[in-house]
Design an enzyme around this catalytic site. Structure first.
Site, PDB file in Angstrom:
ATOM      1  N   TYR A  84      -2.657   0.060  10.239  1.00 27.40           N
ATOM      2  CA  TYR A  84      -3.342  -1.054  10.361  1.00 27.40           C
ATOM      3  C   TYR A  84      -3.961  -1.392  11.841  1.00 27.40           C
ATOM      4  CZ  TYR A  84      -0.418  -2.125   6.191  1.00 27.40           C
ATOM      5  OH  TYR A  84       0.165  -1.961   5.098  1.00 27.40           O
TER       6      TYR A  84
ATOM      7  N   GLU B 186       2.663  -8.378   6.631  1.00 29.90           N
ATOM      8  CA  GLU B 186       3.918  -8.151   7.310  1.00 29.90           C
ATOM      9  C   GLU B 186       4.237  -6.711   7.078  1.00 29.90           C
ATOM     10  OE1 GLU B 186       3.684 -10.861   5.022  1.00 29.90           O
ATOM     11  OE2 GLU B 186       3.906 -12.708   6.504  1.00 29.90           O
TER      12      GLU B 186
ATOM     13  N   ILE C 287       0.891  -1.119   0.081  1.00 30.04           N
ATOM     14  CA  ILE C 287       0.183  -0.173   0.026  1.00 30.04           C
ATOM     15  C   ILE C 287       1.004   1.269   0.062  1.00 30.04           C
ATOM     16  CG2 ILE C 287      -0.264   0.001   2.651  1.00 30.04           C
ATOM     17  CD1 ILE C 287      -3.244   1.289   2.175  1.00 30.04           C
ATOM     18  N   ALA C 288       0.706   2.272  -0.716  1.00 30.79           N
ATOM     19  CA  ALA C 288       1.502   3.499  -1.099  1.00 30.79           C
ATOM     20  C   ALA C 288       0.935   4.587  -1.261  1.00 30.79           C
ATOM     21  CB  ALA C 288       2.709   2.992  -1.838  1.00 30.79           C
ATOM     22  N   VAL C 289       1.073   5.710  -0.837  1.00 28.57           N
ATOM     23  CA  VAL C 289       0.812   7.126  -1.304  1.00 28.57           C
ATOM     24  C   VAL C 289       1.726   7.911  -1.583  1.00 28.57           C
ATOM     25  CG1 VAL C 289      -0.620   9.111  -0.535  1.00 28.57           C
ATOM     26  CG2 VAL C 289      -1.473   6.971  -0.341  1.00 28.57           C
TER      27      VAL C 289
ATOM     28  N   ASN D  54       8.205   0.777  10.578  1.00 29.27           N
ATOM     29  CA  ASN D  54       7.001   1.592   9.798  1.00 29.27           C
ATOM     30  C   ASN D  54       5.896   2.238  10.591  1.00 29.27           C
ATOM     31  OD1 ASN D  54       5.672   2.613   7.473  1.00 29.27           O
ATOM     32  ND2 ASN D  54       5.984   1.007   6.390  1.00 29.27           N
TER      33      ASN D  54
HETATM   34  C1  LIG Z   1       1.601   4.001   5.141  1.00 28.99           C
HETATM   35  C2  LIG Z   1       1.070   5.027   4.162  1.00 28.99           C
HETATM   36  C3  LIG Z   1       0.508   4.390   2.889  1.00 28.99           C
HETATM   37  C4  LIG Z   1       0.144   5.834   4.805  1.00 28.99           C
HETATM   38  O1  LIG Z   1      -0.647   6.801   3.547  1.00 28.99           O
HETATM   39  P1  LIG Z   1      -1.516   8.179   4.099  1.00 28.99           P
HETATM   40  O2  LIG Z   1      -2.442   8.502   2.990  1.00 28.99           O
HETATM   41  O3  LIG Z   1      -0.595   9.111   4.585  1.00 28.99           O
HETATM   42  O4  LIG Z   1      -2.451   7.566   5.307  1.00 28.99           O
HETATM   43  P2  LIG Z   1      -3.766   8.181   5.915  1.00 28.99           P
HETATM   44  O5  LIG Z   1      -3.690   9.590   5.585  1.00 28.99           O
HETATM   45  O6  LIG Z   1      -4.938   7.340   5.159  1.00 28.99           O
HETATM   46  O7  LIG Z   1      -3.796   7.880   7.493  1.00 28.99           O
HETATM   47  C5  LIG Z   1      -4.572   6.952   8.015  1.00 28.99           C
HETATM   48  C6  LIG Z   1      -3.861   6.315   9.296  1.00 28.99           C
HETATM   49  O8  LIG Z   1      -2.541   6.022   9.273  1.00 28.99           O
HETATM   50  C7  LIG Z   1      -1.738   6.295  10.290  1.00 28.99           C
HETATM   51  N1  LIG Z   1      -0.646   7.220   9.770  1.00 28.99           N
HETATM   52  C8  LIG Z   1      -0.499   7.792   8.670  1.00 28.99           C
HETATM   53  N2  LIG Z   1       0.721   8.273   8.467  1.00 28.99           N
HETATM   54  C9  LIG Z   1       1.219   8.136   9.688  1.00 28.99           C
HETATM   55  C10 LIG Z   1       2.422   8.903  10.243  1.00 28.99           C
HETATM   56  N3  LIG Z   1       3.405   9.740   9.312  1.00 28.99           N
HETATM   57  N4  LIG Z   1       2.706   8.664  11.526  1.00 28.99           N
HETATM   58  C11 LIG Z   1       1.628   8.152  12.232  1.00 28.99           C
HETATM   59  N5  LIG Z   1       0.559   7.564  11.849  1.00 28.99           N
HETATM   60  C12 LIG Z   1       0.243   7.688  10.416  1.00 28.99           C
HETATM   61  C13 LIG Z   1      -2.697   7.149  11.206  1.00 28.99           C
HETATM   62  O9  LIG Z   1      -3.235   6.048  12.283  1.00 28.99           O
HETATM   63  C14 LIG Z   1      -3.688   7.773  10.112  1.00 28.99           C
HETATM   64  O10 LIG Z   1      -4.978   8.078  10.964  1.00 28.99           O
HETATM   65  P3  LIG Z   1      -5.296   9.434  11.347  1.00 28.99           P
HETATM   66  O11 LIG Z   1      -5.101  10.333  10.464  1.00 28.99           O
HETATM   67  O12 LIG Z   1      -6.674   9.527  12.144  1.00 28.99           O
HETATM   68  O13 LIG Z   1      -4.341   9.658  12.479  1.00 28.99           O
HETATM   69  C15 LIG Z   1       2.196   6.201   3.521  1.00 28.99           C
HETATM   70  O14 LIG Z   1       2.728   6.661   4.764  1.00 28.99           O
HETATM   71  C16 LIG Z   1       3.251   5.362   2.628  1.00 28.99           C
HETATM   72  O15 LIG Z   1       2.854   5.307   1.511  1.00 28.99           O
HETATM   73  N6  LIG Z   1       4.377   4.934   3.178  1.00 28.99           N
HETATM   74  C17 LIG Z   1       5.284   4.301   2.178  1.00 28.99           C
HETATM   75  C18 LIG Z   1       4.890   3.027   1.788  1.00 28.99           C
HETATM   76  C19 LIG Z   1       4.792   1.868   2.885  1.00 28.99           C
HETATM   77  O16 LIG Z   1       5.520   1.911   3.779  1.00 28.99           O
HETATM   78  N7  LIG Z   1       3.551   1.254   2.960  1.00 28.99           N
HETATM   79  C20 LIG Z   1       3.154   0.136   3.789  1.00 28.99           C
HETATM   80  C21 LIG Z   1       3.887  -0.866   3.587  1.00 28.99           C
HETATM   81  S1  LIG Z   1       3.188  -2.348   4.510  1.00 28.99           S
END
Ligand SMILES: CC(C)(COP(=O)(O)OP(=O)(O)OC[C@H]1O[C@@H](n2cnc3c(N)ncnc32)[C@H](O)[C@@H]1OP(=O)(O)O)[C@@H](O)C(=O)NCCC(=O)NCCS
Length: 143
Positions: free
Chosen positions: A115, A103, A69-71, A108
């Site tokens: 999750y 996993e 999953i990635a943004v 992270n």
């Molecule tokens: C993990 C990832 C997909 C989250 O994407 P995002 O669009 O920023 O996430 P969202 O805005 O939907 O956040 C949803 C929840 O995720 C958690 N979250 C997201 N970013 C966070 C951060 N930097 N620190 C702590 N919690 C975080 C929070 O619980 C958040 O809920 P909240 O906004 O109510 O606090 C993004 O950081 C990413 O692409 N990371 C790199 C790729 C990666 O590591 N993927 C996971 C592989 S298992």
């Protein structure tokens, strides 16, 4: 909006993969996942006509697994990953999966928080799971 990925998304998904992961899938692995792996499903998040994130998951009989999953960094913390995950969970449930597993790297924080927020529970740690030696947390959610 969240939608199914299509063939034309391939390049942008490879680009997002490269920008979001330290050890990204290469193009060949991405191609297999997107076009050949029969259990793999991709959803993308499209914002103003541009794909800015995706989720890849497998549904195998009564279980499902998130593989990626990635943004894109610029678009994080706007709830887009949450929308992708919610749609994926809905789809897996509709396909009769009873559990969703994953996993995640122990370091992270962002993903682990995402999750936890969605009801995934830590089952065990898998030592040295990743090629660089980092441990993985193995998490499961009942759907
Ligand atoms: C993990 C990832 C997909 C989250 O994407 P995002 O669009 O920023 O996430 P969202 O805005 O939907 O956040 C949803 C929840 O995720 C958690 N979250 C997201 N970013 C966070 C951060 N930097 N620190 C702590 N919690 C975080 C929070 O619980 C958040 O809920 P909240 O906004 O109510 O606090 C993004 O950081 C990413 O692409 N990371 C790199 C790729 C990666 O590591 N993927 C996971 C592989 S298992």
């Amino acid at each position: 909006m969240v939608r199914d990925a299509c063939k034309d998304d391939f390049k942008i998904l490879c680009d997002i993969e490269n920008k979001c992961f330290i050890h990204p899938f290469n193009e060949e692995q991405m191609r297999y996942e997107m076009f050949s792996n029969p259990v793999s499903q991709y959803l993308v998040f499209e914002l103003n006509g541009v794909v800015i994130g995706f989720i890849d998951y497998w549904v195998t009989f009564d279980s499902s697994t998130i593989t990626q999953i990635a943004v894109l960094p610029l678009y994080r913390r706007h709830g887009f990953a949450q929308e992708l995950l919610s749609e994926a969970m809905k789809d897996c449930k509709a396909k009769k999966a009873m559990t969703m597993t994953l996993e995640v790297r122990k370091s992270n924080v962002a993903a682990i928080s995402l999750y936890h927020k969605n009801g995934f529970k830590l089952i065990t740690t898998k030592p040295h799971y990743y090629t660089d030696g980092e441990d993985a947390l193995y998490m499961v959610k009942e759907l």
